[in-house]
Structures are given as C-alpha cells and as structure tokens.
Design a protein around this motif. Structure first.
Motif, short mmCIF file in Angstrom:
data_model
loop_
_atom_site.label_atom_id
_atom_site.label_comp_id
_atom_site.label_asym_id
_atom_site.label_seq_id
_atom_site.Cartn_x
_atom_site.Cartn_y
_atom_site.Cartn_z
N GLU A 17 -13.66 17.87 -3.42
CA GLU A 17 -14.79 16.95 -3.57
C GLU A 17 -16.07 17.58 -3.02
N ALA A 18 -15.93 18.27 -1.88
CA ALA A 18 -17.08 18.95 -1.28
C ALA A 18 -17.62 20.03 -2.21
N LYS A 19 -16.77 20.54 -3.08
CA LYS A 19 -17.19 21.57 -4.04
C LYS A 19 -17.70 20.96 -5.33
N GLY A 20 -17.84 19.64 -5.35
CA GLY A 20 -18.47 18.98 -6.49
C GLY A 20 -17.53 18.47 -7.57
N VAL A 21 -16.24 18.50 -7.30
CA VAL A 21 -15.27 18.01 -8.28
C VAL A 21 -15.22 16.48 -8.24
N GLN A 22 -15.25 15.90 -9.42
CA GLN A 22 -15.15 14.44 -9.51
C GLN A 22 -13.68 14.03 -9.37
N LEU A 23 -13.42 13.12 -8.44
CA LEU A 23 -12.05 12.68 -8.21
C LEU A 23 -11.76 11.38 -8.93
N ILE A 24 -10.58 11.26 -9.48
CA ILE A 24 -10.13 9.96 -9.99
C ILE A 24 -9.57 9.15 -8.81
N ASP A 25 -8.81 9.83 -7.97
CA ASP A 25 -8.26 9.18 -6.76
C ASP A 25 -8.91 9.80 -5.53
N LYS A 26 -9.68 8.98 -4.83
CA LYS A 26 -10.34 9.50 -3.61
C LYS A 26 -9.35 9.60 -2.46
N THR A 27 -8.32 8.77 -2.53
CA THR A 27 -7.27 8.86 -1.52
C THR A 27 -5.92 8.97 -2.23
N PRO A 28 -4.96 9.62 -1.58
CA PRO A 28 -3.64 9.81 -2.18
C PRO A 28 -2.96 8.47 -2.48
N ARG A 29 -2.18 8.46 -3.54
CA ARG A 29 -1.36 7.28 -3.81
C ARG A 29 0.07 7.72 -4.10
N ILE A 67 0.19 11.67 -4.50
CA ILE A 67 -0.49 12.31 -5.62
C ILE A 67 -1.94 11.85 -5.71
N ALA A 68 -2.76 12.67 -6.35
CA ALA A 68 -4.14 12.29 -6.65
C ALA A 68 -4.60 13.10 -7.85
N PHE A 69 -5.38 12.46 -8.70
CA PHE A 69 -5.86 13.12 -9.91
C PHE A 69 -7.32 13.53 -9.78
N LEU A 70 -7.62 14.70 -10.35
CA LEU A 70 -9.00 15.18 -10.46
C LEU A 70 -9.46 14.88 -11.88
N GLY A 102 -11.42 20.08 -18.77
CA GLY A 102 -10.70 19.28 -19.76
C GLY A 102 -9.23 19.08 -19.48
N VAL A 103 -8.74 19.65 -18.38
CA VAL A 103 -7.32 19.49 -18.05
C VAL A 103 -7.18 18.45 -16.95
N LEU A 104 -6.54 17.34 -17.28
CA LEU A 104 -6.26 16.35 -16.23
C LEU A 104 -5.37 17.02 -15.19
N THR A 105 -5.87 17.08 -13.97
CA THR A 105 -5.21 17.86 -12.92
C THR A 105 -4.77 16.95 -11.80
N GLU A 106 -3.52 17.10 -11.43
CA GLU A 106 -2.95 16.33 -10.32
C GLU A 106 -2.68 17.28 -9.17
N LEU A 107 -3.01 16.83 -7.98
CA LEU A 107 -2.58 17.54 -6.77
C LEU A 107 -1.52 16.67 -6.12
N CYS A 108 -0.47 17.29 -5.61
CA CYS A 108 0.55 16.47 -4.97
C CYS A 108 1.13 17.18 -3.78
N SER A 109 1.62 16.37 -2.86
CA SER A 109 2.27 16.93 -1.67
C SER A 109 3.34 15.97 -1.21
N LYS A 110 4.23 16.50 -0.40
CA LYS A 110 5.19 15.62 0.25
C LYS A 110 4.39 14.74 1.21
N PRO A 111 4.88 13.53 1.50
CA PRO A 111 4.14 12.63 2.37
C PRO A 111 3.77 13.30 3.68
N GLU A 112 2.51 13.11 4.10
CA GLU A 112 2.06 13.67 5.38
C GLU A 112 2.49 12.73 6.50
N ARG A 113 2.92 13.34 7.58
CA ARG A 113 3.28 12.50 8.74
C ARG A 113 2.02 12.22 9.55
N ASP A 114 1.94 10.98 10.01
CA ASP A 114 0.77 10.61 10.83
C ASP A 114 0.99 11.03 12.28
#
Ligand code: ZN
Length: 137
Positions: free
Chosen positions: A95-107, A115-118, A125-137
């Motif tokens: 986001e800091a690099k100017g990418v528009q996010l579909i999901d501002k927070t993980p769901r 997961i979150a989509f860019l 033109g490529v719907l891009t998903e970033l995903c990770s295993k759940p982060e521990r708080d």
C-alpha cells in the motif's frame, strides 16, 4: 516482502463436479478437499501440485464475486495467490508503494489461511491474493 512460492492459482468454474473430473481424470491430480467459504459465496475444491495448489471456485450464488466474474469473462483463471510470511506487513508495504488494496486488512480464506486481495488495476490486470498462515498475536 518476498513471496516464498505461489500458494495457489484460483480458477473460476461453472460446475465444480465436472471440473474436478477434468483435473482428476485428465491431469491425474487428486482432489483432497472441498470447502465452502460463505464469506465469498463460493465452494472450492483443492488439488496439490508440488507445493502449489489449484483452487477451483464455483459460485454458490449468482451475485457472488465468482458468479459475476463468470458472467463477465467466462470460466478461467481468476487469481494468483502468493504465500507471504506476514500478511499485515506485506499489505502495509504494498500500500505504501501505491498499490490499491481490495482488502485493507486480512480476512479468512479457505484452509484456515489469512488472505487479502490486491486490485487488478494496480497489478497489471491480474487479481492478486497474498496469503499467510494465521499470525499469532
Ligand atoms: Zn485464492
């Protein structure tokens, strides 16, 4: 952020059962899970190829995101998902690099992943998903 691998490729299909047959009978893969993700109004089917999965997506409702996608563009590749270590940090970074996010927070996505989509406007033109295993708080 450096993605470790392509976690999965999401493919929009009209009929999950007949698509599963193609991947099993023609490509020789084994469907190891079918899961409904109510949030996204989809039923998903998963196949493992090396460390990458194929995620078939069938809409459970015509007005869901996959239903709309198929209506507009037909069946086919819907998104590419990259595995990242820390999803929150990765989202902040792009986001800091100017990418528009579909999901501002993980769901919650399938298989217990976060997961979150860019937005494809920002990703060539490529719907891009970033995903990770759940982060521990
Ligand atoms: Zn996905």
């Amino acid at each position: 952020m450096i993605p470790s691998h392509i976690e999965h490729i999401g493919i929009a299909v009209k009929d999950l059962a007949s698509s599963i047959k193609y991947y099993e009978n023609i490509l020789g893969l084994k469907c190891y899970a079918v899961e409904e993700v109510k949030d996204q109004k989809v039923r998903t089917a998963f196949f493992m190829v090396g460390q990458t999965k194929i995620e078939l997506l069938e809409s459970t409702e015509a007005d869901g995101p996959i239903g709309k996608f198929i209506e507009k563009r037909g069946e086919g590749v819907h998104h590419i998902a990259f595995a990242v270590e820390k999803l929150h940090e990765a989202l902040n970074e792009v986001e800091a690099k100017g990418v528009q996010l579909i999901d501002k927070t993980p769901r919650n996505g399938a298989e217990g992943l976060q997961i979150a989509f860019l937005h494809p406007k920002s990703t060539g033109g490529v719907l891009t998903e970033l995903c990770s295993k759940p982060e521990r708080d």
